[in-house]
Design an enzyme around this catalytic site. Structure first.
Site, PDB file in Angstrom:
ATOM      1  N   ARG A 124       0.767  -1.006   0.002  1.00  0.00           N
ATOM      2  CA  ARG A 124      -0.056  -0.089   0.164  1.00  0.00           C
ATOM      3  C   ARG A 124       0.765   1.360  -0.077  1.00  0.00           C
ATOM      4  NH1 ARG A 124      -2.622  -3.483   3.589  1.00  0.00           N
ATOM      5  NH2 ARG A 124      -4.503  -4.253   2.594  1.00  0.00           N
ATOM      6  N   LYS A 146       3.228  11.745 -11.139  1.00  0.00           N
ATOM      7  CA  LYS A 146       2.249  10.716 -11.961  1.00  0.00           C
ATOM      8  C   LYS A 146       3.140   9.571 -12.418  1.00  0.00           C
ATOM      9  CE  LYS A 146      -0.662  13.608 -14.689  1.00  0.00           C
ATOM     10  NZ  LYS A 146      -0.938  14.327 -16.115  1.00  0.00           N
ATOM     11  N   GLU A 188      10.288  19.305 -24.661  1.00  0.00           N
ATOM     12  CA  GLU A 188       9.712  19.937 -23.296  1.00  0.00           C
ATOM     13  C   GLU A 188      10.057  21.072 -22.774  1.00  0.00           C
ATOM     14  OE1 GLU A 188       6.874  18.440 -22.342  1.00  0.00           O
ATOM     15  OE2 GLU A 188       6.935  16.332 -23.544  1.00  0.00           O
ATOM     16  N   LYS A 230       7.665  23.453 -13.640  1.00  0.00           N
ATOM     17  CA  LYS A 230       6.679  22.252 -13.469  1.00  0.00           C
ATOM     18  C   LYS A 230       6.061  22.258 -12.152  1.00  0.00           C
ATOM     19  CE  LYS A 230       5.217  17.633 -14.633  1.00  0.00           C
ATOM     20  NZ  LYS A 230       5.453  16.343 -15.236  1.00  0.00           N
ATOM     21  N   GLU A 240      -4.279  17.764 -11.336  1.00  0.00           N
ATOM     22  CA  GLU A 240      -4.719  18.128 -12.637  1.00  0.00           C
ATOM     23  C   GLU A 240      -6.103  18.489 -12.788  1.00  0.00           C
ATOM     24  OE1 GLU A 240      -2.679  16.302 -15.786  1.00  0.00           O
ATOM     25  OE2 GLU A 240      -4.263  16.641 -17.180  1.00  0.00           O
ATOM     26  N   ARG A 244      -2.948  22.528 -13.793  1.00  0.00           N
ATOM     27  CA  ARG A 244      -2.080  21.543 -14.393  1.00  0.00           C
ATOM     28  C   ARG A 244      -1.995  20.984 -16.120  1.00  0.00           C
ATOM     29  NH1 ARG A 244       0.759  16.525 -11.170  1.00  0.00           N
ATOM     30  NH2 ARG A 244       2.097  15.689 -12.811  1.00  0.00           N
ATOM     31  N   ASN A 248      -0.413  20.360 -20.734  1.00  0.00           N
ATOM     32  CA  ASN A 248      -0.263  19.491 -21.995  1.00  0.00           C
ATOM     33  C   ASN A 248      -0.231  20.464 -23.289  1.00  0.00           C
ATOM     34  OD1 ASN A 248      -1.129  17.271 -20.304  1.00  0.00           O
ATOM     35  ND2 ASN A 248      -3.024  17.930 -19.860  1.00  0.00           N
ATOM     36  N   HIS A 251       0.105  18.698 -26.541  1.00  0.00           N
ATOM     37  CA  HIS A 251      -0.008  17.390 -26.359  1.00  0.00           C
ATOM     38  C   HIS A 251      -1.271  16.462 -26.846  1.00  0.00           C
ATOM     39  CE1 HIS A 251       3.552  17.793 -23.947  1.00  0.00           C
ATOM     40  NE2 HIS A 251       3.711  16.656 -23.575  1.00  0.00           N
ATOM     41  N   HIS A 255      -0.204  13.145 -28.888  1.00  0.00           N
ATOM     42  CA  HIS A 255      -0.797  11.927 -28.627  1.00  0.00           C
ATOM     43  C   HIS A 255      -1.421  11.397 -29.762  1.00  0.00           C
ATOM     44  CE1 HIS A 255      -0.824  13.018 -23.859  1.00  0.00           C
ATOM     45  NE2 HIS A 255       0.469  12.487 -24.336  1.00  0.00           N
ATOM     46  N   HIS A 268       8.423  10.416 -28.193  1.00  0.00           N
ATOM     47  CA  HIS A 268       7.230  11.451 -27.585  1.00  0.00           C
ATOM     48  C   HIS A 268       7.551  12.983 -27.962  1.00  0.00           C
ATOM     49  CE1 HIS A 268       4.174  13.040 -25.108  1.00  0.00           C
ATOM     50  NE2 HIS A 268       5.175  13.690 -24.223  1.00  0.00           N
TER      51      HIS A 268
END
Ligand SMILES: NC(=O)c1ccc[n+]([C@@H]2O[C@H](COP(=O)([O-])OP(=O)(O)OC[C@H]3O[C@@H](n4cnc5c(N)ncnc54)[C@H](O)[C@@H]3O)[C@@H](O)[C@H]2O)c1
Length: 367
Positions: A124, A146, A188, A230, A240, A244, A248, A251, A255, A268
């Site tokens: 956990r 993330k 980035e 960031k 998010e 946040r 993106n 992005h 994507h 990417h």
């Protein structure tokens, strides 16, 4: 062994957790720093077959007097999956790792994401430290908490928000990174330039004219500034729910381009290069961004030797369909991060199909 040198220390202050990002050179072999972050006397290092021969030994040395196990995964995004996750759990369980074990993620974003997810669920939640070794992981993936693995039906579909206990970045590791991977990380950094301010955008332009790899303090400075940008956003909106989403920028396009080409054509960051140009073009077409700023971005992407245009063979209708499958969709509305100027970005949910289609046509090669 080279002596560690630290250039920056950044504090991340979240409501439930605080941690530090250390940025320096030759710092992966800093025994005191690494040992200072242990929860107990057990360690598991997760890495891959490319990074292990380069940096594993120096980290293992730091833990020579305690139980230190290693999982070396095959290299590649396709291995960011349930099977690799189970390999990590198998090792933790068969070697009797307790609740006070500490996981180290040594590698790029793939290793960071999967190790973070393993750490968030083993017993956990156990302690984990990020040791990012790609530019993209240093400026982006290792900061913000993330974690995820991919599912056969979608990228990053299974994951958690789980913050590391510390992040230790050694800019010297970027020396061994393939040039193409380094350039992908620059996309980035350019994104942060657009998010932050005109002054930082200009600084990114100036820095990219230098040989960053031969100037570790300058590179560390740039990486640190991106982490701070960031961190500032994540501190305001860890989950998010609002701000946040600005991260993106570019992005939604990236994507869709990656999914269209089954993640085989671009790294990417390369897809983000095209995505940033598309986002800026859409902003300009909608009357928000000036021609001059669009042109400056185009020049900067060119300087970083990143792709900027949608290749001719991409069917734009199919690309648009993929954009509508993006998991960032809210209430069935496609939301774009648009720009008024470097340092002035916002989320727009009122982009018409026609406007989007026309922008994609203009962003296609040869237009
Ligand atoms: N968690 C987040 O917030 C976040 C943000 C952005 C991206 N990501 C994830 O990060 C991943 C992409 O990360 P990435 O670009 O670092 O890719 P990656 O982890 O696949 O690393 C790229 C390549 O570089 C190699 N490599 C790593 N360090 C090296 C070094 N120092 N020298 C030589 N080779 C080295 C790797 O083995 C790999 O082949 C994706 O899975 C993406 O979903 C996560």
């Amino acid at each position: 062994m080279a002596k560690s040198e630290f250039f920056h220390e950044i504090n991340i202050n979240l409501p439930t957790h605080e941690y530090k990002i250390h940025i320096g050179k030759a710092c992966l072999s800093n025994v005191d720093l690494l040992n200072g972050y242990l929860a107990g006397t057990q360690v598991l290092i997760v890495t891959n077959t490319t990074v292990a021969p380069l940096y594993l030994l120096e980290i293992q040395r730091a833990f020579s007097s305690i139980q230190c196990d290693v999982v070396v995964l095959p290299d590649g995004e396709v291995y960011k999956n349930q099977h690799s996750l189970n390999q990590i759990f198998d090792t933790l369980i068969t070697h009797h790792h307790h609740r006070d074990t500490t996981l180290f993620a040594l590698g790029g974003g793939v290793i960071g994401d999967i190790t973070g997810f393993a750490a968030s669920t083993y017993h956990r939640g156990v302690r984990f430290i990020q040791l990012p070794t790609t530019l993209l992981a240093q400026v982006d993936a290792s900061v913000g908490g993330k974690t995820a693995i991919n599912h056969p039906l979608g990228k990053n579909m299974i994951g958690s928000f789980y913050q590391p206990h510390a992040v230790i970045m050694d800019v010297n590791t970027l020396q061994s990174l393939p040039e193409r991977e380094f350039r992908a990380g620059l996309a980035e950094i350019i994104k942060y330039g657009l998010l932050e301010s005109r002054a930082f955008f200009k600084r990114v332009h100036d820095d990219l004219q230098q040989n960053l790899l031969s100037n570790p303090p300058l590179l560390a400075d740039l990486v640190a500034h991106c982490c701070e940008i960031k961190a500032k956003i994540v501190q305001e909106d860890e989950r998010e729910l609002g701000k946040r989403a600005l991260l993106n920028l570019g992005h939604t396009f990236a994507h869709a381009l990656e999914a269209y080409t089954k993640y085989e054509r671009w790294l990417h960051g390369e897809a983000v290069g095209i995505g940033l140009y598309c986002a800026a073009l859409l902003s300009q077409r909608m009357g928000y961004l000036s021609e001059i700023d669009l042109h400056s971005l185009d020049k900067l992407l060119q300087l970083a030797q990143l792709p900027r245009r949608i290749p001719k063979d991409i069917n734009l209708d199919k690309l648009m369909q993929l954009m509508f499958h993006d998991k960032k969709i809210l209430q069935n509305k496609l939301r774009f991060v648009l720009l008024r100027a470097p340092g002035d970005c916002f989320v727009e949910s009122k982009v018409s199909h026609e406007e989007l289609h026309q922008s994609l046509i203009s962003a296609q090669e040869g237009e």
